[in-house]
Design a protein around this motif. Structure first.
Motif, PDB file in Angstrom:
ATOM      1  N   SER A 161       0.857  -1.195   0.000  1.00 25.23           N
ATOM      2  CA  SER A 161       0.000   0.000   0.000  1.00 25.23           C
ATOM      3  C   SER A 161       0.891   1.242   0.000  1.00 25.23           C
ATOM      4  O   SER A 161       2.085   1.163  -0.287  1.00 25.23           O
ATOM      5  CB  SER A 161      -0.946  -0.036   1.204  1.00 25.23           C
ATOM      6  OG  SER A 161      -0.230  -0.229   2.406  1.00 25.23           O
ATOM      7  N   GLY A 162       0.321   2.411   0.298  1.00 23.07           N
ATOM      8  CA  GLY A 162       1.073   3.668   0.217  1.00 23.07           C
ATOM      9  C   GLY A 162       2.290   3.672   1.124  1.00 23.07           C
ATOM     10  O   GLY A 162       2.163   3.566   2.348  1.00 23.07           O
ATOM     11  N   ILE A 163       3.470   3.821   0.554  1.00 24.69           N
ATOM     12  CA  ILE A 163       4.724   3.660   1.290  1.00 24.69           C
ATOM     13  C   ILE A 163       5.189   4.992   1.884  1.00 24.69           C
ATOM     14  O   ILE A 163       5.189   6.021   1.210  1.00 24.69           O
ATOM     15  CB  ILE A 163       5.823   3.110   0.359  1.00 24.69           C
ATOM     16  CG1 ILE A 163       5.361   1.791  -0.271  1.00 24.69           C
ATOM     17  CG2 ILE A 163       7.130   2.918   1.111  1.00 24.69           C
ATOM     18  CD1 ILE A 163       6.250   1.339  -1.423  1.00 24.69           C
ATOM     19  N   TYR A 164       5.598   4.953   3.149  1.00 32.06           N
ATOM     20  CA  TYR A 164       6.154   6.133   3.807  1.00 32.06           C
ATOM     21  C   TYR A 164       7.148   5.685   4.857  1.00 32.06           C
ATOM     22  O   TYR A 164       7.277   4.490   5.154  1.00 32.06           O
ATOM     23  CB  TYR A 164       5.051   6.980   4.445  1.00 32.06           C
ATOM     24  CG  TYR A 164       4.445   6.349   5.691  1.00 32.06           C
ATOM     25  CD1 TYR A 164       4.767   6.825   6.955  1.00 32.06           C
ATOM     26  CD2 TYR A 164       3.568   5.270   5.592  1.00 32.06           C
ATOM     27  CE1 TYR A 164       4.230   6.245   8.097  1.00 32.06           C
ATOM     28  CE2 TYR A 164       3.026   4.688   6.726  1.00 32.06           C
ATOM     29  CZ  TYR A 164       3.362   5.173   7.973  1.00 32.06           C
ATOM     30  OH  TYR A 164       2.841   4.594   9.101  1.00 32.06           O
ATOM     31  N   GLY A 165       7.876   6.639   5.405  1.00 27.99           N
ATOM     32  CA  GLY A 165       8.860   6.332   6.440  1.00 27.99           C
ATOM     33  C   GLY A 165       9.829   7.485   6.586  1.00 27.99           C
ATOM     34  O   GLY A 165       9.516   8.629   6.218  1.00 27.99           O
ATOM     35  N   PRO A 166      11.019   7.233   7.108  1.00 27.97           N
ATOM     36  CA  PRO A 166      12.008   8.302   7.273  1.00 27.97           C
ATOM     37  C   PRO A 166      12.278   9.012   5.954  1.00 27.97           C
ATOM     38  O   PRO A 166      12.522   8.380   4.923  1.00 27.97           O
ATOM     39  CB  PRO A 166      13.249   7.546   7.762  1.00 27.97           C
ATOM     40  CG  PRO A 166      12.710   6.324   8.432  1.00 27.97           C
ATOM     41  CD  PRO A 166      11.512   5.935   7.634  1.00 27.97           C
TER      42      PRO A 166
END
Length: 297
Positions: A161-166
């Protein structure tokens, strides 16, 4: 284990970093491809052995590395001409270049499910992609499935799904003034923290598990709620709500809102996998408190 990650970008580099860290206690070597020497140095810093691959031709150095590869991760998005590795290995087979290959992993997207009017979907749900890029993903999944069957290799397809992170998150958007609270009635999205993509890949790679798995969080939510929570945590005012119907959006941005579904991750959890960041509340708090929200991935 010798793993090669084709397309070691945001997700691929996180996978490589995770596997390289495990290599401190296991016999694991990790390589990754990049299109430029500058990005290749970032791979080296993450613990990967970098190789340049332009999407067309395999260098002699890369071919030599592939000869010892046991685990292959494909993270390069397909285009109009299809998957680049299928073009390279579709006729000769994967073992012609990788005779020791034991496991394949293809990083796909939950976009293959298309629009389900907010209903829950799982790995058994019929695929009805809406956008051209999601159609290309379905075609790539089909091609990889056929190639894996022909070569007798276990294949894991991870639908992300929608990828996010640092370095890639709503805090960044708020700081840069680009965050928007777009409101479309009953619209929800799933998300996935990039470190959980890495952990899920490692979880499946070690026992060489095959199958299709949704790698996504537990909390499909309206996108404007995520912006509101990030603003609250930062102690800043959230941007005003905007109606999706009247908002000025690029065609690609608008197309994302044409797909509305709730994606289940029950299948991979049933195997014993635990998500470190199962919801955006916990994940945003971690990003901010750890100080990693604005650090390069």
């Amino acid at each position: 284990m010798r793993m090669m990650i084709f397309g070691a970008g945001y997700s691929g580099k996180a996978i490589g970093r995770q596997m390289a860290a495990q290599g401190a206690i296991q016999d694991i070597w990790v390589g990754g491809t990049s299109r430029s020497a500058e990005k290749a140095e970032a791979l080296r810093a993450a613990g990967l052995q970098p190789h340049i691959y332009d999407g067309q031709v395999l260098s002699d150095e890369l071919m030599q590395a592939l000869a010892g590869v046991t685990h292959l991760v494909q993270s390069i998005a397909p285009g109009r001409d299809g998957d680049p590795l299928i073009r390279l290995f579709g006729e000769t087979g994967l073992r012609a270049a990788m005779p020791k290959l034991e496991w394949l992993c293809y990083l796909s997207t939950v976009g293959v499910y298309g629009d389900h009017d907010g209903a829950w979907v799982n790995e058994e749900t019929a695929l009805k992609p809406v956008s051209a890029r999601s159609v290309e993903r379905v075609e790539a999944e089909t091609a990889w499935t056929a190639l894996a069957q022909r070569d007798g290799l276990p294949l894991a397809i991870l639908r992300l799904s929608g990828i996010y992170g640092p370095g890639r998150n709503t805090f960044i958007n708020l700081e840069q003034g680009t965050a928007r609270r777009l409101v479309k009635k009953d619209q929800v999205f799933n998300r996935i923290r990039v470190e959980d993509i890495a952990s899920a890949t490692a979880f499946l790679a070690v026992p060489r598990t095959a199958g299709v798995f949704n790698v996504t969080d537990d909390m499909p939510s309206p996108p404007q709620d995520v912006v509101s929570e990030a603003a609250r945590l930062m102690g800043v005012e959230a941007p005003a709500e905007q109606s999706f119907e009247t908002a000025d959006l690029t065609p690609m941005a608008r197309s994302f809102y044409g797909e509305n579904k709730r994606v289940s991750n029950a299948k991979i959890k049933a195997l014993g996998f635990d998500f470190h960041f199962p919801n955006y509340y916990q994940s945003l708090q971690d990003l901010l408190s750890s100080g990693r929200w604005n650090k390069p991935a």
